[in-house]
Design an enzyme around this catalytic site. Structure first.
Site, PDB file in Angstrom:
ATOM      1  N   GLU A 123       0.789  -1.226   0.000  1.00 24.46           N
ATOM      2  CA  GLU A 123       0.000   0.000   0.000  1.00 24.46           C
ATOM      3  C   GLU A 123       0.824   1.281   0.000  1.00 24.46           C
ATOM      4  O   GLU A 123       0.368   2.305  -0.492  1.00 24.46           O
ATOM      5  CB  GLU A 123      -0.924   0.011   1.229  1.00 24.46           C
ATOM      6  CG  GLU A 123      -2.041  -1.015   1.183  1.00 24.46           C
ATOM      7  CD  GLU A 123      -3.044  -0.736   0.078  1.00 24.46           C
ATOM      8  OE1 GLU A 123      -3.560   0.393   0.007  1.00 24.46           O
ATOM      9  OE2 GLU A 123      -3.290  -1.645  -0.743  1.00 24.46           O
ATOM     10  N   SER A 527     -35.886 -20.803  59.396  1.00 24.05           N
ATOM     11  CA  SER A 527     -34.999 -21.423  60.382  1.00 24.05           C
ATOM     12  C   SER A 527     -33.548 -21.495  59.936  1.00 24.05           C
ATOM     13  O   SER A 527     -32.666 -21.788  60.751  1.00 24.05           O
ATOM     14  CB  SER A 527     -35.495 -22.829  60.717  1.00 24.05           C
ATOM     15  OG  SER A 527     -36.754 -22.765  61.354  1.00 24.05           O
TER      16      SER A 527
END
Length: 850
Positions: A123, A527
């Site tokens: 590029e 409980s």
């Protein structure tokens, strides 16, 4: 000497005669002044000069106009592209992805050099030399354009990598001269601001490379299903082909063009000396074989856990960083245990629903005609919460002992619907007693017509196929009737040593409801809260064999007289030990202990353990009428197993940012010697020592005494279903609230704590006799069995100083009781106080705990 008045006589001068007249000289023409730029060539030069000057003025004006409207480029220095965050399980399998955009950002130092070189060669060969715009590249592109003029070939561009960064991230891609000027100006300015490595990093992570892939990392996955470090040289060169035209060089559509262009890139790399000619030749011989991306498999379990992780990340880092920050989140979830936890919860909820919920009828009703049921069933909406393996089927024919059902299958999700049929035998629907309301159920069905009618749409599950005997034809597929329970539940399993949450189930199905009942639902613990009532007595030195009166009691309250009772109204009217009171979950003894230690002390203990941070000071709270969550209960019990140290539950182990830096860690223990260097360090120095700085919320002896008491609950008390057949030390406590609204079991071994809850989202009774011991404890058993499968039995370790003495329990059994030193013989028969119905002898032993 002349006399004074003498004056000489003037002399007469005779002028010479004038010369004879001559002819006048010829008149000369005046010399012309040389004028510059005269003629055709001069005119052309003048026009060029004027044009150049005018062009310069126009260009400068255009530059000023373009430059005045340029976007700010300085933010690129700190730009981090949005990318997905990933959440991983403890075994590094993918749990979830959080993303606004599916991107993968890789820092430049993690991008292999051969990939960087391939893109530079393809590029922008002079990327490392130019300053944003490459005049040589522009000249080369111009000459190429002149040579190819009229040939129909695509003209090559002269944009540098920096210009492409400016185009992709700042100015857009419209094909105008103004955009090119803006791009060039910005490229020069970007080069003045950012280093080359940063520019290349932005380019390689933002460039579009086809297949919806932005950046080289996404492209490596899209084309080859590889990471960047796994790419070959040829594959790296191929990626550098794609910026010019991803569609034109798609290796699956145009393999020859892709290969030819890849070889061109390899030649450029060799020309730039990024690789040797031999490496280029080897790479050219490499076949170009695309392997399209297979998305990483996401675990199908733990949706409630994952959602809580997402909420915590959002709270800690904000929504944008969570979904677009590229976070790598390591969690504590154990996928195998999570799958077993979800299965155990669904089994328990289904068992209760069949026993108490009854058959609530079909999902829908459609026509059972042969030509109509297929499209009608396809249009029927699948109910939320149905398991993936369940099918939506319609009753086509109903006989006494079985029904024939039809359903739809699609081997190919995009293909046509294919009808299938099977049989539902009566024995697989025998549980389907009609729900009559108010918890009442109809009779057990005797015929299939008592359950189904033709046209009823129901949920079914295919049973395992049975092998055909001999040459007999295969029987139709057998089905079982299914129904989504209305009852809900939650489970948390965590490591008591670290607080890491190993598994979490927040309900029947995340699809049905995203409300996490493990962390968001506030429920009464019943409980299961009692250990936090008895613990203050143990901390004060009261021995576990101290006896309290189990007899009716009346307490004045602003609302009137409160008369609590034991479960099932079982009252012994005698004195029982703390151990017996816990094993049998006696409410009346618990009330008396709470009176004697003081409800303020009970509230302070509940806050210390994080179970109920701000408990109201009412005696009824000692029976678990406050509100808490499943996660808090698990963490509170974990402190008993952890020697009395505070346990903070965590879901996240660590968080890394997109560059791999750890930005948060749950384990903040100091490690002395981890970074030691010099003499005394190295392999022979021994492992470093982690400093446990967690708060000691109760003393180790009291914690172990409670552990020893709670093992009796599982061995002889209300929680025997929790340890059935496991043959290892298990401690825990059942919990059932008034009118059987909430069912609990919270238990643990030295290695794991598991808290289980069952109930309805809108609190209502589960039914008479539906207790934590019958519903929650079996679920705990199944989860614990899965967690400990294959591991050796580990006993609870007694802390230094505790006295283990063999005593006789209230039931006559000989057991090992844990005492604080000096209290082995401290228990003595109390004196009865008729006014309170409790023991007064204990008051002296508590020593001012009120």
């Amino acid at each position: 000497m002349s006399p004074p008045d003498y004056r000489p006589e003037p002399t007469l001068e005779i002028a010479p005669p004038p010369p004879p007249p001559r002819d006048p000289p010829p008149k000369q023409k005046p010399r012309r002044r040389r004028v510059p730029f005269r003629g055709v060539f001069g005119g052309l030069l003048m026009l060029l000069a004027v044009g150049a000057a005018g062009g310069a003025v126009v260009a400068y004006g255009l530059y000023r106009q373009v430059a005045a409207d340029l976007p700010d480029y300085r933010w690129l220095a700190d730009y981090q592209p949005p990318q997905m965050s990933r959440i991983y399980a403890a075994d590094s399998r993918l749990l979830a992805e959080l993303a606004a955009e599916r991107r993968v950002f890789v820092p430049i130092e993690a991008i292999p050099r051969q990939i960087q070189a391939a893109f530079v060669s393809a590029e922008d060969q002079r990327f490392w030399e130019h300053h944003g715009v490459d005049p040589i590249g522009i000249l080369r592109a111009t000459l190429t354009a002149v040579e190819n003029y009229g040939s129909g070939r695509r003209l090559g561009g002269a944009s540098t990598i920096t210009q492409q960064v400016a185009k992709n991230m700042l100015v857009g891609a419209d094909r105008t001269l103004t955009r090119k000027l803006r791009e060039a100006i910005l490229a020069i300015r970007i080069e003045e601001t950012l280093p080359k490595d940063r520019i290349l990093e932005l380019y390689l992570n933002e460039i579009f490379l086809g297949y919806q892939a932005y950046g080289v990392a996404a492209a490596a996955q899209a084309y080859f299903n590889k990471g960047l470090d796994e790419l070959t040289l040829g594959e790296s060169a191929f990626l550098a082909v794609l910026p010019k035209g991803p569609n034109n060089y798609n290796p699956m559509r145009f393999p020859e063009a892709a290969r030819a262009r890849r070889d061109w890139v390899l030649d450029r790399m060799a020309e730039d000396k990024a690789i040797t000619p031999a490496e280029a030749a080897t790479a050219k011989a490499e076949p170009l074989i695309p392997r399209p991306l297979r998305r990483p498999e996401v675990l199908p379990v733990g949706q409630y856990f994952t959602e809580d992780v997402r909420r915590e990340l959002t709270t800690r880092f904000g929504p944008e960083q969570t979904t677009m920050g590229g976070l790598v989140v390591r969690t504590s979830i154990d996928p195998a245990l999570q799958a077993s936890t979800e299965a155990a919860l669904r089994t328990g909820l289904t068992s209760y629903d069949r026993r108490r919920g009854g058959w609530r009828g079909p999902v829908a009703k459609i026509s059972a005609a042969a030509t109509e049921w297929l499209p009608a069933l396809e249009a029927t909406q699948r109910p939320g919460g149905a398991m993936p393996e369940w099918k939506l089927a319609v009753a086509l024919e109903v006989r006494d002992r079985e029904a024939r059902l039809g359903w739809i299958e699609r081997p190919d999700p995009r293909g046509p619907a294919q009808p299938r049929t099977g049989t539902l035998p009566l024995e697989e629907a025998g549980w389907a007693r009609r729900a009559l309301g108010d918890g009442r159920l109809g009779a057990t069905p005797r015929r299939m017509q008592d359950v189904l009618a033709a046209g009823d749409v129901v949920l079914v599950e295919a049973l395992p196929a049975q092998a055909a005997q001999g040459r007999a034809p295969a029987r139709p597929e057998r089905l079982a009737l299914r129904q989504i329970p209305q009852v809900e539940g939650a489970i948390v399993a965590l490591d008591p040593g670290t607080g890491r949450v190993l598994a979490m189930a927040g309900g029947w199905s995340f699809e049905k409801s995203q409300f996490n009942r493990a962390t968001q639902a506030q429920r009464q613990p019943g409980s299961s809260f009692k250990p936090f009532v008895y613990l203050p007595a143990l901390e004060a030195g009261i021995p576990p064999n101290q006896r309290f009166l189990d007899a009716p009691i009346e307490i004045n309250t602003p609302q009137g007289i409160w008369r609590p009772g034991n479960y099932g109204d079982g009252v012994t009217n005698s004195y029982v030990s703390i151990r017996t009171a816990l094993e049998k979950s006696l409410n009346l003894v618990t009330i008396r202990v709470a009176q004697d230690v003081g409800i303020d002390k009970v509230a302070e203990t509940a806050a210390r353990f994080g179970v109920i941070p701000n408990m109201p000071r009412y005696l009824a709270m000692s029976l678990g009428s406050g509100e808490t969550t499943v996660l808090r209960m698990a963490a509170g019990y974990a402190a008993f197993a952890n020697g009395g140290r505070e346990v903070t539950p965590t879901l996240i182990d660590s968080v890394q940012d997109q560059r791999g830096r750890v930005i948060w860690r749950s384990d903040n223990r100091a490690c002395e010697g981890c970074a030691a260097t010099g003499p005394g360090s190295g392999p022979g120095a021994g492992p470093p020592e982690l400093v446990d700085s967690r708060r000691q919320i109760t003393d180790p002896i009291a914690a172990y005494q409670m552990v020893n008491l709670l093992t009796g609950v599982v061995t002889r008390g209300t929680g025997t279903a929790a340890g059935k057949g496991l043959n290892r030390p298990i401690a825990g406590k059942t919990g059932t609230t008034n009118d059987y609204v909430d069912n609990w079991f919270v238990g643990f071994t030295p290695d794991i704590v598991i808290a289980v809850w069952l109930g309805f989202d809108e609190p209502r009774s589960l039914g008479n006799g539906e207790t934590g011991g019958s519903n929650a404890a079996p679920i705990f058993h199944d989860v614990l069995e899965a967690a400990l499968r294959g591991s050796p039995a580990v006993p609870f370790r007694a802390p230094p100083g505790v006295a283990l003495v063999r005593v006789q329990a209230d039931n006559g059994q000989s057991i090992m009781e844990a005492f604080r030193p000096g209290t082995e013989n401290a228990a003595r028969p109390p004196e009865e106080d008729p006014s309170r119905g409790t023991a007064v002898g204990l008051d002296r032993g508590l020593g001012g705990l009120y």
